[in-house]
Design a protein around this motif. Structure first.
Motif, PDB file in Angstrom:
ATOM      1  N   ARG A  32       0.968  -5.758   5.126  1.00 50.01           N
ATOM      2  CA  ARG A  32       1.448  -5.507   3.777  1.00 50.01           C
ATOM      3  C   ARG A  32       2.562  -4.465   3.748  1.00 50.01           C
ATOM      4  NH1 ARG A  32      -1.184  -2.175   0.173  1.00 50.01           N
ATOM      5  NH2 ARG A  32      -2.984  -2.169   1.561  1.00 50.01           N
ATOM      6  N   ALA A  33       2.631  -3.594   4.744  1.00 47.59           N
ATOM      7  CA  ALA A  33       3.653  -2.547   4.760  1.00 47.59           C
ATOM      8  C   ALA A  33       5.033  -3.156   5.018  1.00 47.59           C
ATOM      9  CB  ALA A  33       3.330  -1.510   5.827  1.00 47.59           C
ATOM     10  N   PRO A  34       6.080  -2.622   4.395  1.00 54.54           N
ATOM     11  CA  PRO A  34       7.425  -3.188   4.582  1.00 54.54           C
ATOM     12  C   PRO A  34       7.986  -2.975   5.970  1.00 54.54           C
ATOM     13  CG  PRO A  34       7.533  -1.191   3.251  1.00 54.54           C
ATOM     14  CD  PRO A  34       6.078  -1.512   3.416  1.00 54.54           C
ATOM     15  N   THR A  35       7.329  -2.194   6.795  1.00 56.25           N
ATOM     16  CA  THR A  35       7.818  -1.970   8.156  1.00 56.25           C
ATOM     17  C   THR A  35       7.472  -3.123   9.092  1.00 56.25           C
ATOM     18  OG1 THR A  35       5.792  -0.693   8.579  1.00 56.25           O
ATOM     19  CG2 THR A  35       7.772   0.536   7.930  1.00 56.25           C
ATOM     20  N   ASN A  36       6.622  -4.051   8.679  1.00 57.84           N
ATOM     21  CA  ASN A  36       6.276  -5.202   9.509  1.00 57.84           C
ATOM     22  C   ASN A  36       7.408  -6.217   9.512  1.00 57.84           C
ATOM     23  OD1 ASN A  36       3.256  -4.707  10.152  1.00 57.84           O
ATOM     24  ND2 ASN A  36       3.365  -4.417   7.927  1.00 57.84           N
ATOM     25  N   GLN A  37       7.444  -7.010  10.598  1.00 62.37           N
ATOM     26  CA  GLN A  37       8.430  -8.087  10.637  1.00 62.37           C
ATOM     27  C   GLN A  37       8.094  -9.177   9.623  1.00 62.37           C
ATOM     28  OE1 GLN A  37       7.218  -6.705  13.440  1.00 62.37           O
ATOM     29  NE2 GLN A  37       9.092  -5.717  14.185  1.00 62.37           N
ATOM     30  N   ILE A  38       6.826  -9.449   9.423  1.00 62.41           N
ATOM     31  CA  ILE A  38       6.382 -10.412   8.411  1.00 62.41           C
ATOM     32  C   ILE A  38       5.565  -9.631   7.386  1.00 62.41           C
ATOM     33  CG2 ILE A  38       5.032 -12.482   7.940  1.00 62.41           C
ATOM     34  CD1 ILE A  38       5.617 -13.434  10.747  1.00 62.41           C
ATOM     35  N   VAL A  39       6.057  -9.582   6.165  1.00 55.04           N
ATOM     36  CA  VAL A  39       5.408  -8.819   5.093  1.00 55.04           C
ATOM     37  C   VAL A  39       4.704  -9.799   4.166  1.00 55.04           C
ATOM     38  CG1 VAL A  39       5.736  -7.202   3.195  1.00 55.04           C
ATOM     39  CG2 VAL A  39       7.167  -7.028   5.251  1.00 55.04           C
ATOM     40  N   CYS A  45      -4.656  -8.033   2.536  1.00 52.37           N
ATOM     41  CA  CYS A  45      -4.008  -7.822   3.830  1.00 52.37           C
ATOM     42  C   CYS A  45      -3.850  -6.318   4.058  1.00 52.37           C
ATOM     43  CB  CYS A  45      -2.651  -8.523   3.843  1.00 52.37           C
ATOM     44  SG  CYS A  45      -1.701  -8.268   5.345  1.00 52.37           S
ATOM     45  N   SER A  46      -4.199  -5.845   5.245  1.00 53.39           N
ATOM     46  CA  SER A  46      -4.027  -4.436   5.578  1.00 53.39           C
ATOM     47  C   SER A  46      -2.552  -4.131   5.783  1.00 53.39           C
ATOM     48  CB  SER A  46      -4.819  -4.089   6.839  1.00 53.39           C
ATOM     49  OG  SER A  46      -6.202  -4.287   6.623  1.00 53.39           O
ATOM     50  N   ARG A  47      -2.242  -2.829   5.788  1.00 53.49           N
ATOM     51  CA  ARG A  47      -0.836  -2.462   5.927  1.00 53.49           C
ATOM     52  C   ARG A  47      -0.260  -2.967   7.244  1.00 53.49           C
ATOM     53  NH1 ARG A  47       1.249   0.785   2.305  1.00 53.49           N
ATOM     54  NH2 ARG A  47       2.914   1.392   3.724  1.00 53.49           N
ATOM     55  N   THR A  48      -1.003  -2.849   8.336  1.00 53.21           N
ATOM     56  CA  THR A  48      -0.633  -3.472   9.616  1.00 53.21           C
ATOM     57  C   THR A  48      -1.841  -4.293  10.037  1.00 53.21           C
ATOM     58  OG1 THR A  48       0.763  -1.581  10.161  1.00 53.21           O
ATOM     59  CG2 THR A  48       0.211  -3.095  11.941  1.00 53.21           C
ATOM     60  N   HIS A  49      -1.773  -5.601   9.838  1.00 57.05           N
ATOM     61  CA  HIS A  49      -2.968  -6.445   9.898  1.00 57.05           C
ATOM     62  C   HIS A  49      -3.160  -7.113  11.258  1.00 57.05           C
ATOM     63  CE1 HIS A  49      -6.037  -8.654   7.438  1.00 57.05           C
ATOM     64  NE2 HIS A  49      -5.996  -9.427   8.524  1.00 57.05           N
ATOM     65  N   ALA A  50      -2.103  -7.775  11.780  1.00 55.00           N
ATOM     66  CA  ALA A  50      -2.243  -8.545  13.026  1.00 55.00           C
ATOM     67  C   ALA A  50      -0.941  -8.493  13.794  1.00 55.00           C
ATOM     68  CB  ALA A  50      -2.646  -9.984  12.719  1.00 55.00           C
ATOM     69  N   GLU A 162      -0.020   5.249  -0.317  1.00 57.18           N
ATOM     70  CA  GLU A 162      -1.418   5.259   0.069  1.00 57.18           C
ATOM     71  C   GLU A 162      -1.696   6.388   1.047  1.00 57.18           C
ATOM     72  OE1 GLU A 162      -2.542   1.475   1.443  1.00 57.18           O
ATOM     73  OE2 GLU A 162      -1.933   0.417  -0.364  1.00 57.18           O
ATOM     74  N   PRO A 163      -2.928   6.866   1.088  1.00 62.56           N
ATOM     75  CA  PRO A 163      -3.250   8.004   1.955  1.00 62.56           C
ATOM     76  C   PRO A 163      -2.953   7.749   3.418  1.00 62.56           C
ATOM     77  CG  PRO A 163      -4.973   7.626   0.339  1.00 62.56           C
ATOM     78  CD  PRO A 163      -4.053   6.474   0.241  1.00 62.56           C
ATOM     79  N   PRO A 169       7.703   8.168   5.393  1.00 64.58           N
ATOM     80  CA  PRO A 169       8.054   7.259   4.308  1.00 64.58           C
ATOM     81  C   PRO A 169       8.192   7.948   2.965  1.00 64.58           C
ATOM     82  CG  PRO A 169       6.381   6.283   5.716  1.00 64.58           C
ATOM     83  CD  PRO A 169       6.530   7.705   6.128  1.00 64.58           C
ATOM     84  N   ILE A 170       7.390   9.001   2.718  1.00 67.37           N
ATOM     85  CA  ILE A 170       7.502   9.727   1.451  1.00 67.37           C
ATOM     86  C   ILE A 170       8.895  10.332   1.324  1.00 67.37           C
ATOM     87  CG2 ILE A 170       6.609  11.658   0.114  1.00 67.37           C
ATOM     88  CD1 ILE A 170       3.907  11.194   1.321  1.00 67.37           C
TER      89      ILE A 170
END
Length: 683
Positions: A32-39, A45-50, A162-163, A169-170
């Motif tokens: 889910r995080a925008p830093t992934n290649q596939i968002v 979906c976790s921020r970094t899922h798979a 998110e915590p 990123p902040i």
């Protein structure tokens, strides 16, 4: 082992959205995080899922300790999974289909991919046309890697994360929000849409990893379903020596249809931008395309791209571009509203000026002579008609007052009366004043302007000094008089109006036609009806009445305690020839009221000129020793008869000597009952 091409066809929610190419040697993270290649925009979906990576020439899927797990088909992953074509990866409500050949997803007969059985029904979902070469082993397809429907920069609390997020990123979000705030401030001050678009591009180039881009907008009055071909480039910019390359049609159509910003890679082109391969195909490495939207209405697009593989835009750039696009939409709407308000304000000001002029018009023409009574009758007859009227007379005789009297006695009196002096403007400015102009039609045309014809719709348009109009304007003016539509200067939209035209001139139009300076067809079109206003010296009985009228008018305006004219002043006013006609008399009385030092206006207070009057002729003047009491009418009657007899009753030559029109001479002959056969004019 030879590695085959591999793709992930991604489905989010109820539709298939993107195709992502898996590149050997590069691992791919999904989350889910925008830093992934596939968002994936999925709350499950976790921020970094798979993660997907190569193992011995085969693509392997691994779950990264996600909160809700990763499944392939019906099997929940408990370790690494070697993918095979057709495997459906399930992450939350999102699905990713692993294939080696895109023909498995895009067939020649259909561009659809069947949903999995658990999608709710068994219908096909359109994926759109193929936008890549047929030889998939040699070229990479255009791939949309990320989408954004909303941007966190424009949320009420954009800095909340998110915590589990790191501090970096902040800081990035804070810096981007600060840049967006400054840019929004500059956009709000932009005087035009073009300036606004360039400010937006400058801000985006400063913040994102792109080297070329443009702002494209739909036409302001566009109606119907928009396509990529309808977009017009408002501003474009590039930091390289190469020119800007327009956005691909399929990408623009996708963004306009979906209303979401996209980040795409491997976009093909056909210009001198990007890297060119052996077959001449142009590749731009990464493209951002964001909709400029007002609610659900698409105003246009922001198109950005990079031709440098070392400076490819990232998902954060996509989100910032979407925030700028939404801000640009608000700024564009504000500019359009300002332009509309400026147009309305100009129109209101013009109407106020016309109303003030209307209130300043006297309710009736001053004068009680037979000449004035005859003009009043002609005004009444002209007011009952819709025909074009030509008013002729020397400068200062009151032609505009006659035109206003015709208007306010006609059925159009509830509508506007617009007056324009043709002698006061150049040819180009006169065309703009008459027919209006569009914004940008010429240098200095910063706003759209409504012409006098449009402003006088359903009313009356008076064109003073019509003889000064150039022949180019005469031709266009004649077409409008004949009922043809016209166009604003710089415009293409035909405009039809209902206007009564009253023309006025102090020139001899017959001589102008003979000299080729005035169109004969326009002359006859204007002279449907005609009123000739005689000079003040031809109606001496009205001089003192007019003088007293102006004295009362200016006495009330100034508050001066002036009782009237002295006998000597009245004698001077009566004997003066008044070459400037009623206008000169008005100005002389006004000056006398202001400068008078006593209770009566004296001859010294009257500033008279030594100018000769137009059309002066030798008049019959009684000898001092042979004075005989006579009225002015008798004097005029004898003088006209003497002139006719001298010229052998040639009325044209006699009218020229007398300084009057031939038609006026005919009326005077009938009025005084002059008869050529009698010779003495006796009744």
């Amino acid at each position: 082992m030879v590695t085959e091409l591999a793709y992930l066809v991604i489905r989010e929610g109820a539709k298939w959205s993107d195709v992502f190419r898996l590149v050997p040697g590069h691992s791919v993270t999904v989350g889910r995080a925008p830093t992934n290649q596939i968002v994936l925009k999925d709350e499950r979906c976790s921020r970094t899922h798979a993660e997907l990576f190569m193992t011995n020439g085969r693509w392997t899927l691994r779950d990264l300790d996600s909160r809700n797990g990763t499944a392939v088909g019906e099997d929940l992953l408990k370790g690494d999974w070697l993918l095979k074509p057709g495997d459906v990866i399930r992450i939350g409500r999102s699905q990713l289909v692993f294939v080696h050949n895109l023909s498995e997803a895009f067939s020649d007969s259909s561009t659809s991919l069947r949903q999995p059985a658990d999608a709710g029904d068994d219908k096909t979902v359109d994926l759109g046309p193929r936008e890549f070469p047929d030889d998939e082993s040699e070229y990479e397809p255009t791939t949309i890697t990320h989408r954004r429907g909303q941007t966190r920069f424009l949320e009420s609390s954009p800095l909340e994360v998110e915590p589990e997020s790191a501090a970096a990123p902040i800081d990035n979000v804070g810096r981007a929000a600060a840049k967006l705030c400054r840019l929004a401030f500059e956009l709000g001050k932009a005087p035009s849409i073009e300036h606004l678009a360039m400010l937006a591009l400058d801000g985006l180039f400063e913040t994102t990893q792109v080297d070329a881009g443009a702002v494209l907008l739909l036409p302001r009055d566009f109606q119907g379903e928009a396509s990529a071909a309808d977009l017009e480039i408002v501003a474009s910019h590039t930091t390289s020596e190469r020119r800007y390359h327009r956005v691909a049609g399929f990408l623009a159509s996708t963004v306009m249809r979906e209303g979401e910003a996209v980040l795409a890679r491997n976009v093909l082109g056909d210009s001198a931008l990007g890297s060119r391969d052996s077959k001449g195909i142009i590749h731009t490495t990464s493209v951002i395309c964001a909709p400029i939207r007002e609610g659900n209405h698409i105003l246009g697009l922001i198109h950005l791209y990079s031709t440098d593989e070392t400076r490819a835009p990232e998902p954060e750039d996509l989100e910032f571009t979407l925030a700028v696009a939404d801000t640009v939409a608000v700024a564009i709407n504000n500019v359009l509203r300002r332009e509309e308000l400026a147009e309305n304000l100009t129109q209101v000001r013009d109407e106020n000026v016309r109303l003030r002029e209307q209130l300043g018009v006297q309710s009736e023409i001053v004068g009680s002579s037979q000449v004035v009574q005859q003009i009043t009758e002609e005004i009444a007859r002209a007011a009952a008609s819709k025909a074009t009227l030509l008013i002729r007379g020397e400068s200062g005789v009151g032609k505009e007052l006659v035109a206003r009297a015709v208007h306010y006695s006609s059925q159009r009196k509830e509508n506007v009366f617009v007056c324009l002096n043709c002698a006061a403007l150049s040819e180009d400015l006169l065309a703009s004043e008459l027919f209006g102009h569009e914004r940008g039609a010429f240098t200095g045309a910063t706003d759209r302007k409504i012409g006098k014809f449009e402003a006088a719709n359903h009313g009356t348009l008076m064109l003073d000094e019509i003889g000064e109009m150039s022949q180019n304007i005469q031709a266009k003016f004649l077409r409008v008089l004949e009922g043809h539509p016209f166009e604003r200067v710089g415009g293409s939209k035909p405009i039809t109006v209902d206007v009564r035209v009253i023309a006025a001139t102090n020139r001899d139009l017959e001589k102008e036609v003979s000299a080729g300076r005035f169109r004969h067809d326009l002359f006859f079109r204007l002279r449907v009806l005609e009123i000739v206003v005689p000079p003040l010296r031809r109606r001496p009985g009205d001089v003192l009445e007019l003088a007293r009228h102006f004295l009362e008018k200016f006495r009330q305006e100034t508050g001066r305690k002036i009782e009237g004219f002295s006998p000597a002043a009245l004698q001077l006013i009566s004997s003066y020839r008044w070459p400037g006609n009623v206008r000169e008399l008005k100005n002389v009385v006004e000056r006398a009221v202001v400068l008078c030092g006593t209770t009566h206006i004296e001859p010294d207070d009257l500033l008279l000129s030594n100018l000769a009057t137009t059309g002066d002729t030798t008049e019959v003047r009684p000898a001092e020793s042979g004075y005989r009491a006579s009225t002015l009418a008798d004097l005029e009657r004898r003088h006209i008869l003497a002139t006719l007899n001298h010229e052998g009753w040639n009325k044209s030559r006699s009218a020229g000597i007398l300084g009057i029109e031939r038609s006026t001479l005919d009326r005077k002959i009938r009025r005084y009952e002059l008869d050529k056969r009698r010779g003495d004019g006796a009744g």
